[in-house]
Motif scaffolding. Structure first.
Motif, short mmCIF file in Angstrom:
data_model
loop_
_atom_site.label_atom_id
_atom_site.label_comp_id
_atom_site.label_asym_id
_atom_site.label_seq_id
_atom_site.Cartn_x
_atom_site.Cartn_y
_atom_site.Cartn_z
N LYS A 151 0.87 -1.19 0.00
CA LYS A 151 0.00 0.00 0.00
C LYS A 151 0.90 1.23 0.00
CE LYS A 151 -4.45 -1.40 1.03
NZ LYS A 151 -4.22 -2.80 0.90
N PHE A 152 1.04 1.83 -1.20
CA PHE A 152 1.98 2.94 -1.35
C PHE A 152 1.25 4.24 -1.65
CE2 PHE A 152 3.95 -0.94 -3.00
CZ PHE A 152 5.09 -1.02 -2.20
N LYS A 153 1.81 5.33 -1.13
CA LYS A 153 1.34 6.66 -1.50
C LYS A 153 2.57 7.49 -1.83
CE LYS A 153 -0.98 10.31 0.69
NZ LYS A 153 -1.33 10.80 1.98
N ARG A 154 2.65 7.99 -3.04
CA ARG A 154 3.86 8.74 -3.42
C ARG A 154 3.81 10.16 -2.89
NH1 ARG A 154 3.66 8.51 -8.60
NH2 ARG A 154 4.94 6.68 -8.85
N LEU A 155 4.92 10.56 -2.21
CA LEU A 155 5.02 11.95 -1.78
C LEU A 155 5.72 12.77 -2.86
CD1 LEU A 155 6.10 11.56 1.96
CD2 LEU A 155 3.87 12.25 1.10
N GLY A 156 6.81 12.22 -3.40
CA GLY A 156 7.55 12.96 -4.41
C GLY A 156 8.46 12.05 -5.20
N GLU A 157 8.90 12.57 -6.34
CA GLU A 157 9.83 11.79 -7.18
C GLU A 157 10.69 12.76 -7.96
OE1 GLU A 157 7.68 9.60 -10.20
OE2 GLU A 157 6.18 11.18 -10.27
N THR A 158 11.67 12.23 -8.68
CA THR A 158 12.54 13.13 -9.42
C THR A 158 11.81 13.68 -10.65
OG1 THR A 158 14.68 13.47 -10.45
CG2 THR A 158 13.69 11.31 -10.76
N ASP A 321 -0.36 -15.34 -15.16
CA ASP A 321 -0.41 -16.46 -16.10
C ASP A 321 0.74 -16.33 -17.10
OD1 ASP A 321 -1.17 -14.66 -18.05
OD2 ASP A 321 -3.31 -15.00 -17.72
N TYR A 322 0.76 -17.20 -18.09
CA TYR A 322 1.91 -17.23 -19.00
C TYR A 322 1.90 -16.10 -20.02
CZ TYR A 322 2.43 -21.76 -16.84
OH TYR A 322 2.56 -22.75 -15.91
N SER A 323 0.90 -15.22 -19.95
CA SER A 323 0.92 -14.06 -20.84
C SER A 323 1.71 -12.91 -20.19
CB SER A 323 -0.50 -13.60 -21.16
OG SER A 323 -1.10 -13.11 -19.98
N LEU A 324 2.27 -13.16 -19.02
CA LEU A 324 3.04 -12.13 -18.31
C LEU A 324 4.05 -11.46 -19.25
CD1 LEU A 324 3.88 -10.73 -15.62
CD2 LEU A 324 5.58 -12.54 -15.36
N ASP A 325 4.00 -10.11 -19.26
CA ASP A 325 4.87 -9.36 -20.15
C ASP A 325 5.84 -8.51 -19.34
OD1 ASP A 325 5.88 -8.54 -22.52
OD2 ASP A 325 4.05 -7.56 -23.25
N VAL A 326 6.83 -7.96 -20.02
CA VAL A 326 7.78 -7.07 -19.35
C VAL A 326 7.39 -5.63 -19.67
CG1 VAL A 326 9.60 -8.78 -19.61
CG2 VAL A 326 9.44 -6.91 -21.25
N SER A 327 7.90 -4.71 -18.85
CA SER A 327 7.63 -3.30 -19.10
C SER A 327 8.87 -2.52 -18.69
CB SER A 327 6.42 -2.89 -18.27
OG SER A 327 6.35 -1.49 -18.21
N SER A 328 9.21 -1.49 -19.46
CA SER A 328 10.45 -0.76 -19.14
C SER A 328 10.20 0.30 -18.07
CB SER A 328 11.03 -0.13 -20.39
OG SER A 328 10.05 0.69 -20.98
N SER A 329 8.96 0.72 -17.92
CA SER A 329 8.69 1.71 -16.87
C SER A 329 7.58 1.16 -15.98
CB SER A 329 8.25 3.02 -17.48
OG SER A 329 7.04 2.82 -18.17
N ALA A 330 7.61 1.59 -14.71
CA ALA A 330 6.59 1.05 -13.81
C ALA A 330 6.26 2.04 -12.73
CB ALA A 330 7.10 -0.23 -13.18
N ASP A 331 4.99 2.10 -12.43
CA ASP A 331 4.53 2.96 -11.36
C ASP A 331 4.22 2.10 -10.14
OD1 ASP A 331 3.41 4.78 -9.75
OD2 ASP A 331 1.86 5.45 -11.14
N ILE A 332 4.94 2.33 -9.08
CA ILE A 332 4.74 1.56 -7.85
C ILE A 332 3.32 1.73 -7.32
CG2 ILE A 332 5.29 1.64 -5.39
CD1 ILE A 332 8.06 1.88 -5.94
N CYS A 333 2.79 2.91 -7.47
CA CYS A 333 1.52 3.23 -6.81
C CYS A 333 0.29 2.71 -7.56
CB CYS A 333 1.40 4.74 -6.60
SG CYS A 333 2.74 5.35 -5.56
N SER A 334 0.46 2.25 -8.80
CA SER A 334 -0.73 1.80 -9.54
C SER A 334 -1.02 0.34 -9.29
CB SER A 334 -0.56 2.04 -11.02
OG SER A 334 0.48 1.23 -11.51
#
Ligand code: KG4
Ligand code: ZN
Length: 334
Positions: A151-158, A321-334
């Motif tokens: 359970k994340f809530k972002r305060l700030g990022e670069t 499942d086996y359709s798992l894909d990769v992603s180059s960017s990711a948002d922790i909070c979503s």
């Protein structure tokens, strides 16, 4: 009943596997790094990185299981980093994980690399919530509130460069070896804070900015070179390190003050920095807050942290499942 997870990490230039028990006990950890190869180019070359992952991944698996003295049949799940990172590198790990999950009929768990860095702290001591989490790596600089598991809530990022990226680029222009963080830290030990560098962000919010500081150092080095003047590398390394890290301290202090949260965890490659650790210790003492930073081995990329982060997902049966894909960017909070 004890839960054993085989975890795989290949998001950048380390190929790593681990067997982690109950999300907190490392039974075995195997890491091979490509650092020496990429050092020749001054940074990670994605094409070379993915090829090298494919070359060693089965060897790393063998080594990891041998060290654990366990078989894949004894695992309860296979976990893997699927984001963020270099696409080709991530794919090697994800395909290996899918293959093992299919062959041995094990659940597959997808882990966000950054969440992995945070959960590396559980390998030291169980995280207690609510806490403030500071992520400082090669690609990310974020300050979050964690209210519970996942359970994340972002305060700030670069707003631009990540702090690790700034260390790497500054090191490069100064002619120091890759990765820049450890090189700058080592050199800074023999120097003094004599160079005046711009402080990153002045506003009273939680966002970070490192491109101005990075550019100031690059401009300074280039200017001195043109004028055939010698820069004092140790002093410049020390000045840069202090300005970069003091900014993290300032933002964390703001968060400690405003939220009244009394726990801080630091995660990601830059948390291996001793100056950072000393400053955060000082700060936490001032606010009577507890501080958790993983040991060096768990600060930088490793699969044990992926096994730790996979555990809460295992308990909640959040499988892919086996359709798992990769992603180059990711948002922790979503
Ligand atoms: O977390 P990590 O291993 O990989 C990413 O997920 O990005 O972090 C790598 C970053 C690099 O930018 C490296 O220069 C930095 O962590 N780093 C350090 C230190 N050790 C590694 N930065 C400052 N001081 C260090 N001792
Ligand atoms: Zn990382």
């Amino acid at each position: 009943m004890d839960v054993y997870i085989l975890a795989i990490e290949s998001s950048c230039d380390e190929t790593s596997m681990a067997v982690v028990k109950n999300g907190c006990e490392v039974i075995s950890l195997s890491i091979t790094t490509q650092m020496d190869t990429h050092a020749k180019f001054g940074g990670v070359v994605p094409e070379i990185a993915s090829r090298m992952h494919t070359e060693v991944i089965t060897l790393v698996l063998e080594d990891c299981l041998e060290k654990a003295n366990m078989k894949i049949e004894e695992m309860d799940a296979i976990a893997v980093t699927n984001k963020p990172g270099l696409t080709g590198s991530l794919m090697v790990g994800v395909e290996a994980a899918k293959t093992l999950a299919f062959l041995y009929n094990k659940p597959l768990i997808a882990v966000n690399h950054l969440i992995g860095h945070i959960y590396a702290n559980n390998l030291e001591s169980k995280m207690e919530y609510p806490l403030l989490a500071l992520i400082v790596s090669g690609g990310h600089t974020e300050l979050l509130i964690m209210e519970d598991d996942y359970k994340f809530k972002r305060l700030g990022e670069t707003q631009d460069d990540a702090i690790g990226e700034a260390f790497d680029k500054v090191a490069r222009v100064m002619g120091l070896s890759y990765p820049g963080g450890p090189s700058i830290e080592a050199l800074a030990k023999t120097g003094k804070h004599t160079y005046e560098l711009p402080k990153p962000v002045k506003e009273q919010d939680y966002n970070f900015s490192y491109s101005g500081l990075k550019s100031a150092v690059i401009n300074l080095v280039n200017k001195e070179k043109k004028q055939k003047k010698e820069i004092n590398k140790a002093d410049l390394a020390c000045s840069f390190q202090e300005v970069a890290i003091d900014e993290l301290v300032r933002k964390v202090e703001l968060a400690l003050k405003n939220t009244n949260i009394k726990k801080l965890v630091v995660a990601g490659g830059v948390s291996a920095n001793k100056y950072l650790k000393a400053k955060m210790e000082e700060l936490c003492k001032k606010y009577q807050a507890s501080l958790l930073i993983p040991r060096m081995l768990y600060c930088t990329d490793n699969a044990a942290m992926i096994g730790a982060a996979a555990y809460p997902k295992y308990l909640r049966k959040e499988f892919s499942d086996y359709s798992l894909d990769v992603s180059s960017s990711a948002d922790i909070c979503s």
